[in-house]
Design a protein around this motif. Structure first.
Motif, PDB file in Angstrom:
ATOM      1  N   VAL A 285      -9.642  -5.288  14.968  1.00 35.79           N
ATOM      2  CA  VAL A 285      -9.146  -6.458  14.225  1.00 35.79           C
ATOM      3  C   VAL A 285      -8.237  -7.304  15.123  1.00 35.79           C
ATOM      4  CG1 VAL A 285      -7.786  -7.220  12.236  1.00 35.79           C
ATOM      5  CG2 VAL A 285      -9.279  -5.220  12.031  1.00 35.79           C
ATOM      6  N   GLN A 286      -8.547  -8.570  15.236  1.00 36.37           N
ATOM      7  CA  GLN A 286      -7.748  -9.468  16.081  1.00 36.37           C
ATOM      8  C   GLN A 286      -6.759 -10.304  15.264  1.00 36.37           C
ATOM      9  OE1 GLN A 286      -7.561  -9.613  19.455  1.00 36.37           O
ATOM     10  NE2 GLN A 286      -8.849  -7.794  19.340  1.00 36.37           N
ATOM     11  N   LEU A 339      -8.730   1.588   2.426  1.00 38.86           N
ATOM     12  CA  LEU A 339      -7.808   0.725   3.170  1.00 38.86           C
ATOM     13  C   LEU A 339      -8.597  -0.157   4.148  1.00 38.86           C
ATOM     14  CD1 LEU A 339      -4.818   0.000   4.086  1.00 38.86           C
ATOM     15  CD2 LEU A 339      -5.185   1.666   5.899  1.00 38.86           C
ATOM     16  N   VAL A 340      -9.527   0.496   4.891  1.00 39.86           N
ATOM     17  CA  VAL A 340     -10.319  -0.255   5.878  1.00 39.86           C
ATOM     18  C   VAL A 340     -11.124  -1.354   5.175  1.00 39.86           C
ATOM     19  CG1 VAL A 340     -12.212  -0.083   7.567  1.00 39.86           C
ATOM     20  CG2 VAL A 340     -10.399   1.641   7.549  1.00 39.86           C
ATOM     21  N   GLN A 341     -11.770  -1.010   4.065  1.00 33.45           N
ATOM     22  CA  GLN A 341     -12.549  -2.014   3.309  1.00 33.45           C
ATOM     23  C   GLN A 341     -11.679  -3.187   2.881  1.00 33.45           C
ATOM     24  OE1 GLN A 341     -14.327  -0.275  -0.202  1.00 33.45           O
ATOM     25  NE2 GLN A 341     -15.710   0.977   1.057  1.00 33.45           N
ATOM     26  N   GLU A 342     -10.501  -2.856   2.381  1.00 31.72           N
ATOM     27  CA  GLU A 342      -9.576  -3.878   1.887  1.00 31.72           C
ATOM     28  C   GLU A 342      -9.126  -4.787   3.044  1.00 31.72           C
ATOM     29  OE1 GLU A 342      -8.121  -5.450  -1.310  1.00 31.72           O
ATOM     30  OE2 GLU A 342      -9.088  -3.514  -1.693  1.00 31.72           O
ATOM     31  N   VAL A 343      -8.814  -4.171   4.200  1.00 30.48           N
ATOM     32  CA  VAL A 343      -8.392  -4.970   5.362  1.00 30.48           C
ATOM     33  C   VAL A 343      -9.542  -5.882   5.796  1.00 30.48           C
ATOM     34  CG1 VAL A 343      -7.753  -4.861   7.820  1.00 30.48           C
ATOM     35  CG2 VAL A 343      -6.625  -3.366   6.183  1.00 30.48           C
ATOM     36  N   ILE A 347      -9.340  -9.933   6.157  1.00 30.44           N
ATOM     37  CA  ILE A 347      -9.472 -10.726   7.397  1.00 30.44           C
ATOM     38  C   ILE A 347     -10.574 -11.772   7.279  1.00 30.44           C
ATOM     39  CG2 ILE A 347      -8.411  -9.118   9.011  1.00 30.44           C
ATOM     40  CD1 ILE A 347     -11.099  -8.121   9.828  1.00 30.44           C
ATOM     41  N   THR A 348     -11.558 -11.540   6.428  1.00 37.28           N
ATOM     42  CA  THR A 348     -12.568 -12.594   6.242  1.00 37.28           C
ATOM     43  C   THR A 348     -11.969 -13.770   5.455  1.00 37.28           C
ATOM     44  OG1 THR A 348     -13.438 -11.440   4.325  1.00 37.28           O
ATOM     45  CG2 THR A 348     -14.645 -11.140   6.365  1.00 37.28           C
TER      46      THR A 348
END
Ligand code: SF4
Length: 350
Positions: A285-286, A339-343, A347-348
């Motif tokens: 993730v940038q 958590l990963v799905q939510e992040v 970011i989108t």
């Protein structure tokens, strides 16, 4: 501190330009394929400026090959022989590291200064406590910060004599306190950008700590324009550590800033594994986002209130929270996935 600005290729150094991370190729100088492969890896890892040793004419060919293969600026590291500097410039070097006082006759210094000026290439003067001039060592008795600065100033004076001002200075010692003091003195005295580094800093753990203390301490006071974390390790590690150091002190914001608690008697989940896995799974993730991984529901969401999103562990389950507000309860084995799905979805939207 505001300094003059110079350019290595298109990369600015000094005058408030973002602090850049440098490293150095660690493959034998004549091994072109090996140097190209490592240079590409370093570029991929985020190295901003890359240095290569040029001990002889054969190594100039390696420099040319690396320059062709990469798009980051390449610095030729030269000792004594001015012809190697001239050949490296002809081969496309974007910056030269050489100490003009060691070149010999002044017409040779002038030749290097003229060739660099013609191409808009800066010169880094790299003073090292371990190789100070004998006369300076005799005067000061040991490589003190003042002795290092005097050496740097004498090299600078030689370049200025030939109207060359695109200078970067480094004053490295393996002693953190001496290094810091030398750079403080330089920042008060000269207008040129400073390349920071603690030299021969050691293997990864101690080298990282010494660099964080020395380089980080200076950067926090606004001193320093480009850095090299010097480690007895893979240069990729130097770049990663340099990037993390800039991030740790708030000079780089891209990517996730993780917040995680040290755990305590309230923790009932495997938080250490969870935190490490989260770092790995979100390393791509940038976007500038803060993510908290906390040990307990009682204090976690509140203590990590400033985080954009986070998880906190319970007993066989946990919660997902945003800005301190609990969003939902999740079974422990799904905590990280959710958590990963939510992040990803955040970011989108960013
Ligand atoms: Fe302990 Fe909870 Fe604080 Fe973590 S968040 S240190 S588990 S009290």
């Amino acid at each position: 501190m505001k300094t003059k600005q110079v350019f290595a290729g298109k990369t600015a150094i000094g005058a408030g330009a973002p602090v850049t991370v440098q490293s150095m190729l660690a493959v034998p100088a004549h091994d072109q394929a090996g140097n190209i492969a490592q240079a590409k890896q370093l570029e991929q890892a985020g190295c901003d400026i890359l240095r290569i040793s040029v001990p002889d004419l054969e190594a100039v060919k390696t420099l040319a090959a690396v320059k062709q293969a990469c798009s980051i600026p390449i610095v030729a590291d030269i000792h004594f022989d001015y012809r190697l500097a001239l050949e490296s410039l002809a081969a496309g070097a974007d910056k030269i590291r050489i100490n003009p006082g060691n070149i010999g006759q002044e017409d040779k210094v002038k030749a290097v200064a003229d060739a660099c000026r013609l191409r808009g290439v800066p010169i880094r003067i790299g003073v090292n406590a371990g190789s100070l001039e004998k006369s300076i060592l005799q005067k000061y008795g040991s490589p003190t910060p003042e002795a290092m600065l005097e050496s740097g100033l004498s090299h600078i004076a030689l370049l200025e004599k030939f109207d060359f001002f695109d200078i970067v200075l480094s004053l490295k010692s393996s002693d953190v306190q001496k290094t810091v003091r030398a750079y403080e003195l330089a920042a008060e005295k000269i207008p040129y950008p400073l390349h920071l580094g603690v030299t021969e800093a050691g293997t990864a753990t101690m080298g990282t700590l010494r660099s964080a203390a020395g380089i980080g301490g200076l950067l926090l006071r606004g001193i320093g324009d480009t850095i090299r974390v010097s480690l007895t390790d893979d240069p990729i590690k130097e770049v990663e550590t340099g990037k993390l150091l800039l991030k740790a002190i708030g000079l780089r914001n891209e990517g996730i800033r993780f917040i995680s608690c040290p755990t305590c008697g309230r923790t009932k989940i495997d938080l250490i594994r969870l935190a490490k896995d989260a770092e790995k799974r979100l390393s791509h993730v940038q976007k500038n986002l803060s993510v908290a991984i906390m040990g307990c529901v009682v204090n976690g969401p509140g203590e990590a209130r400033e985080a954009d999103i986070g998880i906190a562990g319970g007993d066989g389950c946990g919660v997902l929270f945003k800005k301190g507000e609990i969003i939902r309860k999740i079974p422990e084995d799904r905590l990280l996935d959710e958590l990963v799905q939510e992040v990803e979805s955040m970011i989108t939207e960013l």
